[in-house]
Design a protein around this motif. Sequence first.
Motif, PDB file in Angstrom:
ATOM      1  N   VAL A  11       0.689  -1.177  -0.019  1.00 25.91           N
ATOM      2  CA  VAL A  11       0.031   0.011  -0.130  1.00 25.91           C
ATOM      3  C   VAL A  11       0.826   1.485   0.140  1.00 25.91           C
ATOM      4  CG1 VAL A  11      -1.530   1.453   1.281  1.00 25.91           C
ATOM      5  CG2 VAL A  11      -1.921  -1.171   0.972  1.00 25.91           C
ATOM      6  N   GLU A  12       0.535   2.343  -0.906  1.00 24.62           N
ATOM      7  CA  GLU A  12       1.167   3.581  -0.879  1.00 24.62           C
ATOM      8  C   GLU A  12       0.332   4.292   0.283  1.00 24.62           C
ATOM      9  OE1 GLU A  12       2.165   7.040  -3.756  1.00 24.62           O
ATOM     10  OE2 GLU A  12       1.140   5.488  -4.542  1.00 24.62           O
ATOM     11  N   VAL A  49      -3.345   3.360  -0.996  1.00 24.86           N
ATOM     12  CA  VAL A  49      -3.786   2.960  -2.255  1.00 24.86           C
ATOM     13  C   VAL A  49      -2.901   1.511  -2.460  1.00 24.86           C
ATOM     14  CG1 VAL A  49      -4.136   3.310  -4.701  1.00 24.86           C
ATOM     15  CG2 VAL A  49      -4.387   5.175  -3.141  1.00 24.86           C
ATOM     16  N   VAL A  50      -3.665   0.664  -2.915  1.00 23.06           N
ATOM     17  CA  VAL A  50      -3.108  -0.686  -3.356  1.00 23.06           C
ATOM     18  C   VAL A  50      -1.964  -0.471  -4.676  1.00 23.06           C
ATOM     19  CG1 VAL A  50      -3.422  -3.128  -3.759  1.00 23.06           C
ATOM     20  CG2 VAL A  50      -4.812  -2.067  -2.150  1.00 23.06           C
ATOM     21  N   ARG A  51      -0.759  -0.933  -4.444  1.00 20.01           N
ATOM     22  CA  ARG A  51       0.064  -1.019  -5.449  1.00 20.01           C
ATOM     23  C   ARG A  51       0.593  -2.113  -6.089  1.00 20.01           C
ATOM     24  NH1 ARG A  51      -1.597   3.535  -7.302  1.00 20.01           N
ATOM     25  NH2 ARG A  51      -1.022   5.573  -6.434  1.00 20.01           N
ATOM     26  N   GLU A  52       0.356  -3.102  -5.130  1.00 19.04           N
ATOM     27  CA  GLU A  52       0.912  -4.579  -5.699  1.00 19.04           C
ATOM     28  C   GLU A  52       0.051  -5.701  -4.564  1.00 19.04           C
ATOM     29  OE1 GLU A  52       5.061  -7.234  -5.985  1.00 19.04           O
ATOM     30  OE2 GLU A  52       5.018  -4.937  -5.588  1.00 19.04           O
ATOM     31  N   ILE A  53      -0.229  -6.727  -5.095  1.00 13.59           N
ATOM     32  CA  ILE A  53      -1.034  -7.604  -4.564  1.00 13.59           C
ATOM     33  C   ILE A  53      -0.272  -8.819  -4.548  1.00 13.59           C
ATOM     34  CG2 ILE A  53      -3.078  -9.227  -4.372  1.00 13.59           C
ATOM     35  CD1 ILE A  53      -4.421  -6.608  -5.958  1.00 13.59           C
ATOM     36  N   GLY A  54       0.242  -9.571  -3.202  1.00 13.66           N
ATOM     37  CA  GLY A  54       0.555 -10.743  -2.955  1.00 13.66           C
ATOM     38  C   GLY A  54      -0.160 -11.967  -3.262  1.00 13.66           C
ATOM     39  N   GLU A  55       0.305 -13.173  -3.406  1.00 15.78           N
ATOM     40  CA  GLU A  55      -0.365 -14.301  -3.791  1.00 15.78           C
ATOM     41  C   GLU A  55      -1.402 -14.566  -2.846  1.00 15.78           C
ATOM     42  OE1 GLU A  55       2.435 -17.494  -4.290  1.00 15.78           O
ATOM     43  OE2 GLU A  55       3.582 -16.513  -5.869  1.00 15.78           O
ATOM     44  N   ASP A  56      -2.408 -15.368  -3.558  1.00 15.95           N
ATOM     45  CA  ASP A  56      -3.527 -15.817  -2.668  1.00 15.95           C
ATOM     46  C   ASP A  56      -4.415 -14.720  -1.839  1.00 15.95           C
ATOM     47  OD1 ASP A  56      -2.514 -18.436  -2.897  1.00 15.95           O
ATOM     48  OD2 ASP A  56      -1.194 -18.276  -1.232  1.00 15.95           O
ATOM     49  N   GLY A  63      -4.901  -0.245  -7.276  1.00 16.74           N
ATOM     50  CA  GLY A  63      -5.603   1.131  -7.325  1.00 16.74           C
ATOM     51  C   GLY A  63      -6.737   1.249  -6.552  1.00 16.74           C
ATOM     52  N   ASP A  64      -6.922   0.241  -5.683  1.00 19.19           N
ATOM     53  CA  ASP A  64      -7.897   0.194  -4.486  1.00 19.19           C
ATOM     54  C   ASP A  64      -7.632   1.042  -3.456  1.00 19.19           C
ATOM     55  OD1 ASP A  64      -9.631  -1.373  -5.916  1.00 19.19           O
ATOM     56  OD2 ASP A  64      -9.369  -3.252  -4.526  1.00 19.19           O
ATOM     57  N   GLU A  65      -8.599   1.932  -3.012  1.00 18.67           N
ATOM     58  CA  GLU A  65      -8.445   2.796  -1.745  1.00 18.67           C
ATOM     59  C   GLU A  65      -8.785   1.954  -0.458  1.00 18.67           C
ATOM     60  OE1 GLU A  65     -10.522   6.629  -2.275  1.00 18.67           O
ATOM     61  OE2 GLU A  65      -9.217   7.267  -3.878  1.00 18.67           O
ATOM     62  N   VAL A  66      -7.716   1.762   0.550  1.00 21.89           N
ATOM     63  CA  VAL A  66      -7.884   0.845   1.313  1.00 21.89           C
ATOM     64  C   VAL A  66      -7.427   1.391   2.635  1.00 21.89           C
ATOM     65  CG1 VAL A  66      -7.857  -1.282  -0.045  1.00 21.89           C
ATOM     66  CG2 VAL A  66      -5.628  -0.253   1.264  1.00 21.89           C
ATOM     67  N   PHE A  67      -7.787   0.709   3.921  1.00 16.61           N
ATOM     68  CA  PHE A  67      -7.290   0.991   5.346  1.00 16.61           C
ATOM     69  C   PHE A  67      -7.225  -0.244   5.956  1.00 16.61           C
ATOM     70  CE2 PHE A  67     -11.689   1.091   5.675  1.00 16.61           C
ATOM     71  CZ  PHE A  67     -11.949   0.398   6.893  1.00 16.61           C
ATOM     72  N   GLY A  68      -6.139  -0.162   7.123  1.00 15.99           N
ATOM     73  CA  GLY A  68      -6.181  -1.385   7.833  1.00 15.99           C
ATOM     74  C   GLY A  68      -4.876  -1.462   8.843  1.00 15.99           C
ATOM     75  N   SER A  69      -4.641  -2.441   9.476  1.00 12.93           N
ATOM     76  CA  SER A  69      -3.630  -2.790  10.387  1.00 12.93           C
ATOM     77  C   SER A  69      -2.266  -3.087   9.589  1.00 12.93           C
ATOM     78  CB  SER A  69      -3.925  -3.476  11.526  1.00 12.93           C
ATOM     79  OG  SER A  69      -4.976  -3.107  12.210  1.00 12.93           O
ATOM     80  N   ALA A  78       5.656   5.501   6.872  1.00 11.53           N
ATOM     81  CA  ALA A  78       6.435   5.310   5.659  1.00 11.53           C
ATOM     82  C   ALA A  78       5.660   5.650   4.561  1.00 11.53           C
ATOM     83  CB  ALA A  78       7.055   3.901   5.862  1.00 11.53           C
ATOM     84  N   GLU A  79       6.342   5.672   3.355  1.00  8.69           N
ATOM     85  CA  GLU A  79       5.832   5.880   2.030  1.00  8.69           C
ATOM     86  C   GLU A  79       4.913   4.873   1.626  1.00  8.69           C
ATOM     87  OE1 GLU A  79       9.033   6.763   2.638  1.00  8.69           O
ATOM     88  OE2 GLU A  79       9.122   8.996   2.027  1.00  8.69           O
ATOM     89  N   PHE A  80       5.327   3.536   1.913  1.00  9.93           N
ATOM     90  CA  PHE A  80       4.948   2.344   1.524  1.00  9.93           C
ATOM     91  C   PHE A  80       4.939   1.323   2.837  1.00  9.93           C
ATOM     92  CE2 PHE A  80       6.313   4.094  -2.447  1.00  9.93           C
ATOM     93  CZ  PHE A  80       5.318   3.889  -3.367  1.00  9.93           C
ATOM     94  N   THR A  81       3.783   0.772   2.863  1.00 12.15           N
ATOM     95  CA  THR A  81       3.815  -0.435   3.784  1.00 12.15           C
ATOM     96  C   THR A  81       3.072  -1.542   3.297  1.00 12.15           C
ATOM     97  OG1 THR A  81       3.549  -0.735   6.153  1.00 12.15           O
ATOM     98  CG2 THR A  81       1.649   0.319   4.983  1.00 12.15           C
ATOM     99  N   LEU A  82       3.147  -2.823   4.149  1.00 14.65           N
ATOM    100  CA  LEU A  82       2.487  -3.815   3.973  1.00 14.65           C
ATOM    101  C   LEU A  82       1.109  -4.268   5.014  1.00 14.65           C
ATOM    102  CD1 LEU A  82       5.250  -6.203   3.444  1.00 14.65           C
ATOM    103  CD2 LEU A  82       4.019  -5.236   1.682  1.00 14.65           C
ATOM    104  N   LEU A  83      -0.052  -4.484   4.541  1.00 11.76           N
ATOM    105  CA  LEU A  83      -1.157  -4.868   5.069  1.00 11.76           C
ATOM    106  C   LEU A  83      -1.619  -6.473   4.746  1.00 11.76           C
ATOM    107  CD1 LEU A  83      -3.568  -1.865   4.342  1.00 11.76           C
ATOM    108  CD2 LEU A  83      -1.763  -2.086   5.953  1.00 11.76           C
ATOM    109  N   PRO A  84      -1.882  -6.975   5.878  1.00  6.91           N
ATOM    110  CA  PRO A  84      -2.507  -8.523   5.563  1.00  6.91           C
ATOM    111  C   PRO A  84      -3.847  -8.203   4.909  1.00  6.91           C
ATOM    112  CG  PRO A  84      -1.788  -8.320   7.807  1.00  6.91           C
ATOM    113  CD  PRO A  84      -1.807  -6.917   7.328  1.00  6.91           C
TER     114      PRO A  84
END
Length: 284
Positions: A11-12, A49-56, A63-69, A78-84
């Motif tokens: 996520v950006e 904003v989602v920039r890349e999607i992991g497997e599964d 491009g989806d606008e999201v929020f989460g832990s 940070a400019e980019f992070t990972l969300l489960p």
Amino acid sequence: MPSPLPGELLVEVRAAGVNPVDWKIRSGAYGAAAPADFPKVLGSEVSGVVREIGEDVDGFAVGDEVFGSVAPGSGGFAEFTLLPAIAAAHKPLKVSFTDAATLSVAAATAYDGVTQVQLEAGQTLLINGVSGGVGVAAAQIARDLEINVIGTAGADKRPLIESLGATLVPYGDGVAGRITDLLPDGVDAIFDLAGGTGLRDVVDLVADRNKLISAGDPETVAELGGHVIERDRTQRVLDIVADLVAEGKLDPHVEDVLSLDDVAAAMSAVEVGHAKGKVVVSVA
């Protein structure tokens, strides 16, 4: 640039919420960090904003606008992070990135706590330490369920607490007596966010210790016969609290928005306890 593992979203970051857990990690309150853990990025909740999607991963697209832990080992300041993906949700169009960044920790915790005590309309909930992000959200969620709310906080927080439809009782010496002056029979449940002496001061106001929960002091609440809050941590709760914001039923009350360069000041504001609501770091 982090790379998403299976089940994760890259996520950006647009905004990141600041929570007590952030300064407690920094202070070592949760144990010392090993040298290999540095550099450590703090920040536990974001919107972006989602920039890349992991497997599964299903249900999300670039491009989806999201929020989460954030994912374990990741940080939101940070400019980019990972969300489960299981701890992320789509941001409604009516909800700003700033507000969305406050929901996955504070508002979701508030929802879990209010629903855990299972009160009916017309009963009374004491929120012990109501003026922080969790308490402000919990008061509004309870109000939406037609539950009466009494909240303890500093007297300077009165305008904020009364704007939530709650009754403020200043904390400190004699707080239990001030509450029983209003409610001679005590309260139907306590949602504790203070812990320690603040929790001990009010515990006798609730007769049924199954209706005593704490999000701030698991050891003390267990000693007093109550329970630690049970967190859901699923997309279901994130969707519920986001919809409440979109419908105008829940205002996260973002008090201050600081830049990524000012993270230290943002964390200090939360640590000293002077914030009336939420502090957010704007990243982009």
